[in-house]
Design an enzyme around this catalytic site. Structure first.
Site, mmCIF file in Angstrom:
data_model
loop_
_atom_site.group_PDB
_atom_site.id
_atom_site.type_symbol
_atom_site.label_atom_id
_atom_site.label_comp_id
_atom_site.label_asym_id
_atom_site.label_seq_id
_atom_site.Cartn_x
_atom_site.Cartn_y
_atom_site.Cartn_z
ATOM 1 N N GLN A 17 0.807 -1.226 0.000
ATOM 2 C CA GLN A 17 0.000 0.000 0.000
ATOM 3 C C GLN A 17 0.834 1.267 0.000
ATOM 4 O OE1 GLN A 17 -2.661 -1.709 3.340
ATOM 5 N NE2 GLN A 17 -3.987 -0.361 2.191
ATOM 6 N N ASN A 162 -1.790 -10.743 8.521
ATOM 7 C CA ASN A 162 -2.805 -9.706 8.654
ATOM 8 C C ASN A 162 -4.109 -10.248 8.073
ATOM 9 O OD1 ASN A 162 -3.599 -6.735 9.066
ATOM 10 N ND2 ASN A 162 -4.248 -7.169 6.986
ATOM 11 N N GLU A 163 -5.100 -10.442 8.937
ATOM 12 C CA GLU A 163 -6.481 -10.703 8.513
ATOM 13 C C GLU A 163 -6.618 -11.909 7.571
ATOM 14 O OE1 GLU A 163 -8.182 -7.095 7.019
ATOM 15 O OE2 GLU A 163 -8.150 -6.188 8.990
ATOM 16 N N ASN A 295 -8.139 -5.600 14.303
ATOM 17 C CA ASN A 295 -8.413 -4.529 13.334
ATOM 18 C C ASN A 295 -9.914 -4.285 13.364
ATOM 19 O OD1 ASN A 295 -5.751 -4.803 12.728
ATOM 20 N ND2 ASN A 295 -6.035 -5.544 10.634
ATOM 21 N N TRP A 407 -4.932 3.287 11.872
ATOM 22 C CA TRP A 407 -4.810 3.034 10.437
ATOM 23 C C TRP A 407 -5.309 4.266 9.715
ATOM 24 C CZ3 TRP A 407 -2.372 -0.559 7.632
ATOM 25 C CH2 TRP A 407 -2.494 -0.437 6.237
ATOM 26 N N GLU A 414 -5.600 1.858 -1.342
ATOM 27 C CA GLU A 414 -6.658 1.187 -0.587
ATOM 28 C C GLU A 414 -7.252 0.023 -1.380
ATOM 29 O OE1 GLU A 414 -7.510 1.004 2.388
ATOM 30 O OE2 GLU A 414 -9.227 -0.258 1.961
ATOM 31 N N TRP A 415 -6.359 -0.912 -1.759
ATOM 32 C CA TRP A 415 -6.766 -2.160 -2.401
ATOM 33 C C TRP A 415 -7.693 -1.935 -3.602
ATOM 34 C CZ3 TRP A 415 -2.964 -4.901 -0.988
ATOM 35 C CH2 TRP A 415 -2.458 -4.832 0.314
HETATM 36 C C1 LIG Z 1 -13.393 -4.417 7.459
HETATM 37 O O1 LIG Z 1 -12.170 -3.729 7.456
HETATM 38 C C2 LIG Z 1 -11.031 -4.567 7.583
HETATM 39 O O2 LIG Z 1 -10.877 -4.985 8.907
HETATM 40 C C3 LIG Z 1 -9.837 -3.820 7.147
HETATM 41 C C4 LIG Z 1 -9.716 -2.487 6.837
HETATM 42 N N1 LIG Z 1 -8.436 -2.313 6.428
HETATM 43 C C5 LIG Z 1 -7.807 -3.520 6.470
HETATM 44 N N2 LIG Z 1 -8.653 -4.416 6.961
HETATM 45 C C6 LIG Z 1 -6.424 -3.805 5.978
HETATM 46 O O3 LIG Z 1 -5.650 -4.455 6.965
HETATM 47 C C7 LIG Z 1 -5.742 -2.541 5.473
HETATM 48 O O4 LIG Z 1 -4.719 -2.939 4.587
HETATM 49 C C8 LIG Z 1 -6.784 -1.615 4.815
HETATM 50 O O5 LIG Z 1 -6.168 -0.523 4.167
HETATM 51 C C9 LIG Z 1 -7.740 -1.122 5.916
HETATM 52 C C10 LIG Z 1 -8.746 -0.069 5.438
HETATM 53 O O6 LIG Z 1 -9.631 -0.665 4.536
#
Ligand SMILES: CO[C@H](O)c1c[n+]2c([nH]1)[C@H](O)[C@@H](O)[C@H](O)[C@H]2CO
Length: 453
Positions: A17, A162-163, A295, A407, A414-415
């Site tokens: 990013q 991450n996620e 997050n 964040w 932003e993806w």
């Molecule tokens: C539902 O939102 C998610 O938890 C999430 C939101 N976000 C994220 N995960 C990601 O970890 C980041 O890379 C994004 O830039 C950021 C903002 O969109």
């Protein structure tokens, strides 16, 4: 509202990013390079080719972090810089960038928090099945060990993934994210292999502090959003329970307790089967961890929806309707529900008392305007203020909460939304790469100085 003396204040970013320099110093191609260069996948055809040019501007960006008096900076390491094809010998020039980044952070008295995987999988591994291929979990552990060998003397806090929910279900379920595949069975297999990679890697990051970062949210009915005492119908309560299992427990139960929720096993049985879950896997996934990274952006609002098919991103969500919340929204269309954060943190501190918690992402996108060299982002400042008050409440309620990372430090890629959505507390003018501290950054600096609100 004063926070505990050792409470950590920081900011977070991710490699694809912000870094740019996608072909520099031996970096290999990632699935996000492939995806963003595929027409129609990202708004305005944006890519991470240049992004915030952080690869070349990291010293100045660390200067901004020092100006804000950040105690910690969460960044991610681009696997394709370290192993261009996802396996084999380390690329010394790629590792050298993070070596310099870490040294610059330490010189600025900022603790480096390194995330090993924030979605930029080497394309060469995707070509062999990506996260649907069990072997990728083992390649991830080898990559983690190689990075830890070089940086582990100075980086003491590590996030493996991450996620994983986003990686699996947006990457392989509904295809909104890279690699853009749409197969619920592949998504569920990927989720398991991501967890396996987490467990294998976690063991190779000691003596560091190890965390798993998850996107999580309180799952609420529309009525519960504004009224925690609202009593849902039996059908709505069942929908809430099932979605909480699919969103949060699918990842935290295996990692912390070494078990899968029945709802996940049932969903897998209906979507490709459970053969990928081999004997001994849960013990491998259940490697000891120290922290859960949370997050949080908004609650997940659901109600029963008899007859509705499962959402492609949510195998197992049959008969569930994802509903709107009666709340104002950010530029992403996400509802602003600050007390959702305290409700979540208190719930997770009860469900997983064995591990500490850290808010590893919280923030908001709003449409910013630069006026006379300033950005008066009152809406973002209000969002952060409201959520920090809830973080404080969770601490008062006894949650073992170690810190808060906003964040994001910088506006960034932003993806699938590209550059039109701005989450930074620092504005980036992409054509000139000029950085401007928004009002929210100046406010956050004062919060850090006061250790509270
Ligand atoms: C539902 O939102 C998610 O938890 C999430 C939101 N976000 C994220 N995960 C990601 O970890 C980041 O890379 C994004 O830039 C950021 C903002 O969109």
């Amino acid at each position: 509202m004063i926070f505990p003396e050792d409470f950590v204040w920081g900011a977070a970013t991710a490699s694809y990013q912000i870094e740019g320099a996608v072909k520099e110093d031996g970096r290999g191609q990632s699935i996000w390079d492939t995806f963003s260069h595929t027409p129609g996948k990202v708004v305005d055809g944006d890519t991470g080719d240049v992004a915030c040019d952080h690869y070349h501007r990291y010293k100045d960006d660390i200067g901004l972090m020092r100006e804000l008096r950040l105690g910690a900076y969460r960044f991610s390491i681009a696997w394709p810089r370290i192993q261009p094809d996802g396996a084999g010998p380390v690329n010394p020039r790629g590792l050298a960038f993070y070596d310099k980044l870490v040294d610059e952070l330490l010189a600025a008295e900022i603790s480096p928090y390194a995330t090993l995987y924030h979605w930029d999988l080497p394309q060469a591994l995707e070509d062999r099945g990506g996260w649907t291929n069990r072997d990728t979990a083992y390649r991830f552990a080898d990559y983690a060990a190689a990075v830890h060998d070089r940086l582990g003397d100075r980086v003491h806090t590590w996030a493996t993934l991450n996620e994983p929910w986003v990686s699996a279900y947006l990457g392989y379920g509904n295809g909104v994210h890279a690699p853009g595949r749409r197969d619920p069975a592949e998504a569920m297999r990927s989720a398991h292999h991501l967890l396996l990679g987490h467990g294998l890697a976690a063991r190779r990051l000691r003596p560091g502090t190890v965390m798993l970062v998850v996107n999580s949210a309180p799952v609420l009915t529309p009525a519960q959003v504004g009224d925690p005492s609202a009593v849902p119908s039996e059908a709505d309560a069942a929908a809430v329970h099932r979605i909480h299992a699919l969103l949060t427990r699918q990842f935290l139960d295996p990692a912390v307790h070494g078990t899968y929720p029945a709802e996940v096993l049932e969903a897998a049985a209906r979507n490709g089967g459970t053969e990928h879950i081999r004997d001994g896997d849960l013990a491998l996934i259940n490697a000891p961890i120290d922290l859960i990274g949370i997050n949080y952006y908004n609650p997940c609002v659901v109600e029963s929806g008899p007859g509705l098919p499962a959402d492609a991103a949510w195998p197992g969500s049959e008969d569930v309707r994802f509903a709107a919340a009666d709340a104002p929204t950010t530029a992403m269309g996400w509802p602003i529900v600050p007390d959702g954060l305290s409700r979540l943190l208190i719930r997770l501190s009860h469900d997983y008392p064995e591990v500490g918690l850290m808010v590893t992402e919280n923030g908001a996108a709003f449409d910013d305007v630069v006026e006379n060299g300033r950005v008066h982002d009152a809406d973002r400042l209000a969002y952060l203020d409201g959520h920090l008050r809830e973080v404080w409440r969770a601490v008062q309620a006894g949650a073992d909460l170690r810190g808060y990372l906003v964040w994001s430090l910088l506006d960034n890629f932003e993806w699938a939304e590209g550059y039109r959505r701005r989450f930074g507390i620092v504005h980036v003018d992409y054509p000139t790469q000029t950085r401007v501290l928004k009002d929210s950054a100046l406010w956050y600096r004062d919060v850090i100085a006061r250790n509270g609100l």
